[in-house]
Design an enzyme around this catalytic site. Structure first.
Site, PDB file in Angstrom:
ATOM      1  N   CYS A  62       0.846  -1.190   0.000  1.00 14.63           N
ATOM      2  CA  CYS A  62       0.000   0.000   0.000  1.00 14.63           C
ATOM      3  C   CYS A  62       0.884   1.243   0.000  1.00 14.63           C
ATOM      4  O   CYS A  62       1.825   1.339   0.797  1.00 14.63           O
ATOM      5  CB  CYS A  62      -0.907   0.000   1.225  1.00 14.63           C
ATOM      6  SG  CYS A  62      -1.856   1.531   1.405  1.00 14.63           S
ATOM      7  N   GLU A 119       2.942  -6.084   8.481  1.00 15.04           N
ATOM      8  CA  GLU A 119       3.272  -4.677   8.227  1.00 15.04           C
ATOM      9  C   GLU A 119       4.362  -4.198   9.180  1.00 15.04           C
ATOM     10  O   GLU A 119       5.281  -3.467   8.785  1.00 15.04           O
ATOM     11  CB  GLU A 119       2.036  -3.790   8.364  1.00 15.04           C
ATOM     12  CG  GLU A 119       2.343  -2.326   8.073  1.00 15.04           C
ATOM     13  CD  GLU A 119       1.174  -1.388   8.329  1.00 15.04           C
ATOM     14  OE1 GLU A 119       1.437  -0.210   8.634  1.00 15.04           O
ATOM     15  OE2 GLU A 119       0.003  -1.824   8.226  1.00 15.04           O
ATOM     16  N   THR A 151      -0.269   1.343  10.168  1.00 14.84           N
ATOM     17  CA  THR A 151      -1.335   2.144   9.546  1.00 14.84           C
ATOM     18  C   THR A 151      -2.740   1.723   9.952  1.00 14.84           C
ATOM     19  O   THR A 151      -3.698   2.449   9.680  1.00 14.84           O
ATOM     20  CB  THR A 151      -1.236   2.078   8.010  1.00 14.84           C
ATOM     21  OG1 THR A 151      -1.396   0.715   7.583  1.00 14.84           O
ATOM     22  CG2 THR A 151       0.099   2.624   7.516  1.00 14.84           C
TER      23      THR A 151
END
Length: 314
Positions: free
Chosen positions: A96, A126, A168
């Site tokens: 992303c 992540e 995020t």
């Protein structure tokens, strides 16, 4: 029973792009296409891509030579990138862009010899990818904290050159408490110019708060390994509204809805709308009335595809 739908819900721009990268790679190059880690954390999506010829692996040593590999939306470490380059693998990066933004922040701090604190969940891909952006050869270090207790125990070497970044997909409320704790302990710590928690995470959390305020129960459509879906369930429960995280209609039990008059439905950023529609259809069979969509916030962000996978205009 009345059904209320959160808005926005479901796919975000980063998830749309990641899934489309796998689909277009399959269209252009044919199967098999290897994907390092689940491209997004949703069982329905991964199963569909697997049926099309995507092969999901956890490490590159499971990938044969001379094939195409896709990095998942969660991002990968610098070590994984170097391994792929060293083997000459053809890579399409579905990370992303908002995760890439965090990666670039960490790389900059590392290059300048500054230290960095990452707020995130240990073991999440992540987080592993973001931690792996930091090169300690310039004399700094990166630290992982998840909550205020971790901050209390944290010792750094360079408090005068310290920054923080975040995963995020965290809860905004929980993260703000951790940031406050960091600032109290390390007054010189600096954060990013713009919040690292992505717009889609923020919007879906705002929407589920509104939903929980109006409903007797909230259903969150999403897989158990989806960080942002779990945060939505937790937020609803924190507001005093019972909430269930479900992969789809098949996970629901009729007894959940005894005495429930208003059912709220939302979906994590990696859950497709078709699953929401399946939940609604099952609830309608059980006597629920037509659904009502809350006003919410419009999202019109899109992210570009890799050049080789862009569809040529006719």
């Amino acid at each position: 029973m009345q059904i209320k739908l959160a808005n926005p819900r479901g796919f975000c721009a980063g998830v749309d792009r990641a899934i489309e990268i796998v689909n277009r790679a399959l269209d252009v190059f044919g199967p098999p296409i290897y994907v390092r880690h689940e491209v997004v954390h949703n069982k329905f999506v991964v199963d569909n891509l697997r049926q099309r010829g995507a092969i999901f692996v956890e490490e590159l040593d499971q990938v044969p030579n001379n094939v195409i590999v896709i990095f998942s939306a969660h991002g990968v470490s610098q070590a994984v990138r170097k391994e792929a380059e060293g083997r000459g693998l053809k890579v399409f990066d579905a990370t992303c862009p908002l995760v890439t933004k965090v990666h670039m922040e960490v790389v900059r701090y590392s290059r300048d010899g500054h230290e960095c604190v990452l707020i995130g969940h240990e073991g999440h891909p992540e987080v592993e990818g973001t931690m792996g952006q930091y090169d300690a050869s310039n004399g700094g270090a990166i630290y992982l904290v998840e909550d205020e207790a971790d901050v209390a125990a944290l010792e750094v070497r360079k408090p005068e050159a310290l920054h923080y970044v975040t995963q995020t997909t965290l809860s905004m409320d929980d993260t703000s408490k951790v940031i406050d704790a960091l600032r109290a302990k390390f007054p010189q710590i600096q954060g990013p110019r713009k919040n690292d928690i992505c717009y889609a995470t923020q919007n879906r959390q705002d929407a589920v708060k509104e939903l929980a305020d109006q409903c007797d129960m909230v259903l969150v459509v999403g897989s158990p390994n989806s960080s942002n879906s779990n945060r939505l369930r937790e937020l609803a429960e924190r507001m005093g509204t019972p909430a269930y995280l479900i992969d789809g209609a098949e996970d629901m039990q009729r007894g959940w809805f005894d005495g429930v008059r208003r059912i709220g439905i939302t979906a994590g950023a990696s859950a497709p709308e078709v699953l929401v529609r399946g939940v609604i259809a099952q609830l309608r069979e059980w006597g629920a009335s037509e659904e009502q969509e809350l006003e919410g916030r419009e999202e019109n962000i899109t992210f570009s595809m890799p050049k080789e996978l862009r569809v040529k205009a006719l």
